[in-house]
Design a protein around this motif. Structure first.
Motif, PDB file in Angstrom:
ATOM      1  N   GLN A 646       1.021  -1.308  -0.051  1.00 10.44           N
ATOM      2  CA  GLN A 646      -0.165  -0.017   0.251  1.00 10.44           C
ATOM      3  C   GLN A 646       0.876   1.592   0.141  1.00 10.44           C
ATOM      4  OE1 GLN A 646      -1.889  -1.070   3.413  1.00 10.44           O
ATOM      5  NE2 GLN A 646      -3.724  -1.823   2.498  1.00 10.44           N
ATOM      6  N   CYS A 647       1.905   1.356   1.005  1.00  6.38           N
ATOM      7  CA  CYS A 647       2.968   2.274   0.685  1.00  6.38           C
ATOM      8  C   CYS A 647       3.585   2.822  -0.770  1.00  6.38           C
ATOM      9  CB  CYS A 647       3.930   2.992   2.540  1.00  6.38           C
ATOM     10  SG  CYS A 647       2.851   2.760   3.022  1.00  6.38           S
ATOM     11  N   GLY A 648       3.862   1.723  -0.518  1.00  2.93           N
ATOM     12  CA  GLY A 648       4.805   1.485  -2.083  1.00  2.93           C
ATOM     13  C   GLY A 648       3.816   2.071  -3.134  1.00  2.93           C
ATOM     14  N   VAL A 649       2.765   1.639  -3.606  1.00  3.16           N
ATOM     15  CA  VAL A 649       2.245   2.348  -4.436  1.00  3.16           C
ATOM     16  C   VAL A 649       1.507   3.918  -4.610  1.00  3.16           C
ATOM     17  CG1 VAL A 649      -0.870   1.909  -5.460  1.00  3.16           C
ATOM     18  CG2 VAL A 649       0.555   0.119  -5.258  1.00  3.16           C
ATOM     19  N   ALA A 650       0.832   4.274  -3.380  1.00  5.19           N
ATOM     20  CA  ALA A 650       0.749   5.270  -2.453  1.00  5.19           C
ATOM     21  C   ALA A 650       1.559   6.284  -3.089  1.00  5.19           C
ATOM     22  CB  ALA A 650       0.505   5.781  -1.042  1.00  5.19           C
ATOM     23  N   TYR A 651       3.189   5.872  -3.122  1.00  7.49           N
ATOM     24  CA  TYR A 651       4.352   6.821  -2.910  1.00  7.49           C
ATOM     25  C   TYR A 651       5.228   6.762  -4.515  1.00  7.49           C
ATOM     26  CZ  TYR A 651       9.185   8.787  -2.315  1.00  7.49           C
ATOM     27  OH  TYR A 651      10.205   9.191  -2.564  1.00  7.49           O
ATOM     28  N   LEU A 652       4.424   5.882  -5.115  1.00  9.80           N
ATOM     29  CA  LEU A 652       4.592   5.726  -7.028  1.00  9.80           C
ATOM     30  C   LEU A 652       3.279   6.460  -7.804  1.00  9.80           C
ATOM     31  CD1 LEU A 652       5.347   1.783  -7.851  1.00  9.80           C
ATOM     32  CD2 LEU A 652       7.087   4.334  -7.667  1.00  9.80           C
ATOM     33  N   ILE A 653       2.242   6.751  -6.804  1.00  8.17           N
ATOM     34  CA  ILE A 653       1.440   7.472  -7.671  1.00  8.17           C
ATOM     35  C   ILE A 653       1.446   8.943  -7.364  1.00  8.17           C
ATOM     36  CG2 ILE A 653      -0.910   7.767  -7.673  1.00  8.17           C
ATOM     37  CD1 ILE A 653      -1.718   5.299  -7.557  1.00  8.17           C
ATOM     38  N   ALA A 654       1.627   9.673  -5.872  1.00 10.43           N
ATOM     39  CA  ALA A 654       1.594  10.639  -5.252  1.00 10.43           C
ATOM     40  C   ALA A 654       3.000  11.341  -5.882  1.00 10.43           C
ATOM     41  CB  ALA A 654       2.412  11.051  -3.796  1.00 10.43           C
ATOM     42  N   THR A 655       3.974  10.493  -6.564  1.00 11.13           N
ATOM     43  CA  THR A 655       5.003  11.390  -6.888  1.00 11.13           C
ATOM     44  C   THR A 655       4.867  11.844  -8.639  1.00 11.13           C
ATOM     45  OG1 THR A 655       6.906   9.732  -5.846  1.00 11.13           O
ATOM     46  CG2 THR A 655       7.984  10.472  -6.891  1.00 11.13           C
ATOM     47  N   ILE A 656       4.080  10.931  -8.759  1.00  5.24           N
ATOM     48  CA  ILE A 656       4.163  10.480 -10.367  1.00  5.24           C
ATOM     49  C   ILE A 656       2.754  12.058 -10.714  1.00  5.24           C
ATOM     50  CG2 ILE A 656       2.926  10.003 -12.393  1.00  5.24           C
ATOM     51  CD1 ILE A 656       3.378   7.406 -11.821  1.00  5.24           C
ATOM     52  N   VAL A 657       1.883  12.394  -9.888  1.00  6.51           N
ATOM     53  CA  VAL A 657       0.912  13.038  -9.893  1.00  6.51           C
ATOM     54  C   VAL A 657       2.084  14.900  -9.155  1.00  6.51           C
ATOM     55  CG1 VAL A 657      -0.992  14.436  -8.437  1.00  6.51           C
ATOM     56  CG2 VAL A 657      -1.088  12.065  -9.015  1.00  6.51           C
ATOM     57  N   ASN A 658       2.821  14.433  -8.420  1.00  5.39           N
ATOM     58  CA  ASN A 658       2.890  15.767  -7.997  1.00  5.39           C
ATOM     59  C   ASN A 658       4.414  16.395  -9.205  1.00  5.39           C
ATOM     60  OD1 ASN A 658       4.541  18.284  -6.605  1.00  5.39           O
ATOM     61  ND2 ASN A 658       6.252  16.932  -6.306  1.00  5.39           N
ATOM     62  N   GLN A 659       4.943  15.371  -9.839  1.00  6.54           N
ATOM     63  CA  GLN A 659       6.159  15.594 -10.495  1.00  6.54           C
ATOM     64  C   GLN A 659       4.966  16.070 -12.121  1.00  6.54           C
ATOM     65  OE1 GLN A 659       8.887  16.356 -10.501  1.00  6.54           O
ATOM     66  NE2 GLN A 659       9.218  15.553  -8.002  1.00  6.54           N
ATOM     67  N   ALA A 660       4.283  15.807 -12.611  1.00  5.54           N
ATOM     68  CA  ALA A 660       2.803  15.814 -13.644  1.00  5.54           C
ATOM     69  C   ALA A 660       2.826  17.612 -13.435  1.00  5.54           C
ATOM     70  CB  ALA A 660       2.262  15.088 -13.364  1.00  5.54           C
ATOM     71  N   GLY A 661       2.098  17.357 -12.519  1.00  3.54           N
ATOM     72  CA  GLY A 661       2.196  19.670 -11.621  1.00  3.54           C
ATOM     73  C   GLY A 661       3.400  20.282 -11.488  1.00  3.54           C
ATOM     74  N   ALA A 662       4.230  19.677 -11.477  1.00  2.00           N
ATOM     75  CA  ALA A 662       5.446  20.867 -11.465  1.00  2.00           C
ATOM     76  C   ALA A 662       6.075  20.882 -12.507  1.00  2.00           C
ATOM     77  CB  ALA A 662       6.114  20.168 -10.612  1.00  2.00           C
ATOM     78  N   LEU A 663       6.217  19.362 -13.688  1.00  2.85           N
ATOM     79  CA  LEU A 663       6.548  20.264 -14.880  1.00  2.85           C
ATOM     80  C   LEU A 663       5.174  21.209 -15.924  1.00  2.85           C
ATOM     81  CD1 LEU A 663       7.768  19.102 -17.334  1.00  2.85           C
ATOM     82  CD2 LEU A 663       5.992  17.462 -17.983  1.00  2.85           C
ATOM     83  N   VAL A 664       3.714  21.475 -15.578  1.00  2.00           N
ATOM     84  CA  VAL A 664       2.731  22.471 -15.814  1.00  2.00           C
ATOM     85  C   VAL A 664       3.152  23.541 -16.088  1.00  2.00           C
ATOM     86  CG1 VAL A 664       1.006  22.716 -16.406  1.00  2.00           C
ATOM     87  CG2 VAL A 664       0.736  20.437 -16.290  1.00  2.00           C
ATOM     88  N   ALA A 665       3.892  23.532 -14.269  1.00  2.00           N
ATOM     89  CA  ALA A 665       4.423  24.555 -13.702  1.00  2.00           C
ATOM     90  C   ALA A 665       5.176  24.860 -14.012  1.00  2.00           C
ATOM     91  CB  ALA A 665       3.703  24.374 -11.876  1.00  2.00           C
ATOM     92  N   GLY A 666       6.043  24.389 -14.735  1.00  2.00           N
ATOM     93  CA  GLY A 666       7.321  25.173 -15.304  1.00  2.00           C
ATOM     94  C   GLY A 666       8.452  25.028 -13.812  1.00  2.00           C
TER      95      GLY A 666
END
Length: 701
Positions: A646-666
């Motif tokens: 559970q912690c592994g899945v949460a970490y992977l998906i949350a990382t993708i979510v934040n980095q995708a947002g950071a990519l859009v925000a520059g």
């Protein structure tokens, strides 16, 4: 010793509603000896010497799950005076199958034909209760447990000594001949149980075969009898018994039921043509859940929450407490504990109570009217496309209230692999405790955007489906999914008393938790956030909590929440997910809700806040749920496997979510994007590249 009445029935037959009507819902809760299946017992309102023992709902007495085993064992060996069988009048054929199996045990029996009001509204079927009673040979009382119709008459039957015995159901003469030959081998057993043992031996029930002590010759004679019958019917022995029972039911139906128009379509069927449509079902479900969260988080529920957060816990109560404490010349540290730690921490959580109550109200209405049963049917169709068991969705529905009963509900899944996997995945669904985090993040970082709250629900479902696809490819969970059979109750208007009882009980549990476990947690967190190692009162940035969580915080940097405050909130969520909100407020020094939200906006980017939401949605649940997982697994290693996954899945998906947002925000960094790419590749590998295991490993770990 008090008289005991066993209450049995199919799931969705109204058994629990009748139990509440008979006992006033004053239950004694415990576990059955030797198993972790919850037992419920209550005293009859009209006679406190009579105990109603509510047995787990089951479709038959051929046990595959722990619930079915409990029900069968109690009917056979339990100390009871009679059996009250609740039968759904709108699904008579299916429900009478269990009735016949109860009759095969020879126990005194009364049939409560429930939902007669719903049957009357359908206008196409009439049941002659006298003829039905004559055909079965047992008393039959037509009732409506929901409306209380004829429940007093049913109680009169229960309190009247029922010494009348009934004839066992007689099946096909060829089946009866085989059963007689088997009974002849069972003379060492009590006469009243020989027929039941004969039927189970004929069905080759593994548990009974192991239990009955027979000589080798007796076993050979029984096997020869079974082989002869199978050759005569051209079918397996268990299928022969199933067909024999349904043939008997068909004769009973023909004698006692009049169908005015077998081909007429009820209004419930017309609704199902739309809401369970292959193409429309999922879009309609998405719209319904969006509406539920919109009403709870964005509109009606928010009105009450804003008043509690801004007026009661934001100004009135802290100002009143501060004034009184100053008048009483209370020490500064104690004032801070009461105002910032207790009122600020617990108040930040209780402020979301109106939103939670609104969510419980909406979900309760959907459950009571019959819609959520349809969603289980729709999700079964979706789950099977990914080789998952549709039965797993029932625990997930329950887990939207609390993860503990959701995990316990996995007991209805026969396959050990599917059950273990469901225990691992059930807490991906947002429970009421996680709703406080959802409400905080959506209201702080995404005000007025109605997609945020329901997205948490659908992220949970997608995590379940994706995890199921991956885990089914591993040796631990390989194999076909368990079949899913359930009755779809007819649609009906939600009953006000049922809804209010559900909302009240769930909300009371939330408030009780806030006043006990969360209260203690807030006191501890306030101390850690306001004192240093020398026991001097300091600012939060010099506190014990900051020192401890500051060491761990860099782990969460890829999620955009790599500071000590968010880390403290994450770990306090293991005690209770509501603690995430209280910990944040204590760590930021208290104050009004508006000031608190402003500090959050300054500390974290919006997508980092959403990543925090996703991580807490999918990571390890609270300690109570983890303890229930351990209890259901019965194994420490399996519990650690589940928590780690559970912690592994949460970490992977949350990382993708934040980095995708950071990519859009520059604002993305090279190493952050690289880590997100690795996480995405791991998920894609598990879903699309990894090959399924061909052999099904049955070894228990």
């Amino acid at each position: 010793m008090p008289e005991a009445i066993a209450l049995v029935g199919n799931p969705n037959s109204g058994k629990t509603t009748l139990f509440n009507a008979l006992t006033g819902a004053k239950q004694a809760i415990g576990n059955w000896p030797g198993v972790t299946v919850e037992r419920k017992a209550g005293k009859l309102r009209q006679d406190k010497t009579v105990v109603i023992q509510d047995l787990p709902g089951t479709y038959s007495l051929s046990p595959y799950t722990s619930e079915e085993i409990v029900t069968r064992n109690f009917l056979l060996d339990g100390e009871l005076s009679q059996v009250l069988n609740v039968v759904d009048a709108t699904n008579l054929e299916r429900n009478l199958y269990l009735t016949l199996q109860v009759m095969e045990t020879g126990r005194p029996l009364i049939v409560a034909l429930n939902m007669m009001d719903v049957l009357k509204k359908q206008h196409h079927r009439q049941i002659n209760l006298d003829k039905l009673s004559y055909a079965l040979g047992v008393p039959v009382v037509g009732i409506s447990a929901m409306n209380g119709t004829n429940v007093p008459e049913l109680v009169d039957h229960l309190l009247t000594p029922n010494a009348k015995t009934y004839a066992y159901p007689e099946y096909d003469p060829r089946v009866e001949s085989a059963l007689s030959l088997i009974q002849a081998q069972l003379k060492a057993y009590p006469a009243e149980k020989r027929r039941w043992y004969a039927i189970k031996l004929f069905e080759q029930d593994e548990q009974v075969v192991e239990k009955v002590q027979l000589t080798d010759k007796q076993q050979d004679d029984i096997q020869q009898t079974i082989a002869t019958a199978e050759k005569l019917f051209g079918d397996t022995s268990d299928a022969i018994m199933v067909n024999a029972r349904y043939d008997f039911i068909a004769r009973v139906i023909a004698m006692s039921v009049v169908d005015d128009n077998d081909f007429s379509e009820s209004w419930s069927d017309k609704i199902d043509r739309v809401v369970t449509n292959r193409w429309l079902a999922l879009p309609i479900f998405a719209v319904v859940m969006w509406a539920v969260y919109y009403l709870s988080i964005q509109t009606i529920g928010t009105i009450g929450s804003d008043w509690l957060n801004d007026t009661v816990f934001g100004s009135w109560l802290p100002n009143l407490a501060t004034r009184w404490l100053n008048q009483w010349q209370v020490a500064h540290w104690l004032q801070s504990l009461i105002v910032d730690g207790i009122i600020g921490g617990v108040g930040a959580i209780l402020g979301f109570l109106p939103q939670i109550m609104m969510l419980f109200l909406c979900l309760g209405m959907l459950e009571d009217c019959g819609y959520m049963a349809r969603i289980a049917f729709v999700m079964d169709r979706l789950f099977h496309k990914f080789n998952l068991s549709g039965k797993a969705f029932i625990p997930m529905l329950i887990a939207t209230g609390c993860g503990v009963p959701g995990i316990m509900a996995t007991r209805t899944i026969e396959s050990k692999q599917d059950r273990r996997m469901s225990i691992m995945l059930t807490t991906f669904m947002p429970c009421s405790a996680k709703l406080t985090v959802i409400a905080l993040i959506s209201g702080t970082f995404f005000p007025g955007q109605s997609w945020v709250a329901p997205s948490a629900y659908f992220i949970g479902i997608l995590a379940v489906i994706g995890s199921g696809i991956f885990l089914k490819k591993t040796r631990l969970f390989a194999g076909p999914p368990s079949p899913f059979v359930m009755e779809l109750p007819a649609y009906h208007l939600p009953k006000f008393s049922n809804i209010t009882r559900s909302v009240y009980s769930r909300s009371r549990a939330f408030v009780y938790k806030a006043g006990t476990l969360i209260f203690a947690s807030c006191v501890l967190l306030w101390f850690l956030a306001n004192f240093n190692w020398q026991m001097h009162m300091v600012s939060q940035n010099q506190s014990i909590l900051r020192d401890i969580c500051g060491v761990i915080a860099p782990i969460f940097a890829p999620l955009g929440i790599g500071d000590w405050r968010a880390t403290a909130a994450i770990f306090s969520g293991l005690i209770a997910k509501e603690n995430c909100v209280g910990t944040f407020k204590i760590a930021f020094g208290g104050g009004t809700m508006a000031h608190f939200q402003s500090q959050l906006q300054q500390a974290y980017a919006p997508m980092a806040g959403y990543a925090f939401l996703v991580f807490n949605l999918l990571c390890a649940p609270c300690f109570a749920s983890i303890g229930t997982m351990y209890k259901e697994f019965g194994d420490t290693r399996w519990t650690w496997y589940a928590v780690g996954y559970q912690c592994g899945v949460a970490y992977l998906i949350a990382t993708i979510v934040n980095q995708a947002g950071a990519l859009v925000a520059g604002t993305a960094s090279i190493w952050g994007l690289a880590l997100a790419a690795v996480a995405l590749l791991l998920i894609l590998f598990g879903l699309f590249v990894k090959r399924p295991v061909t052999s099904n490993l049955q070894k228990a770990i």
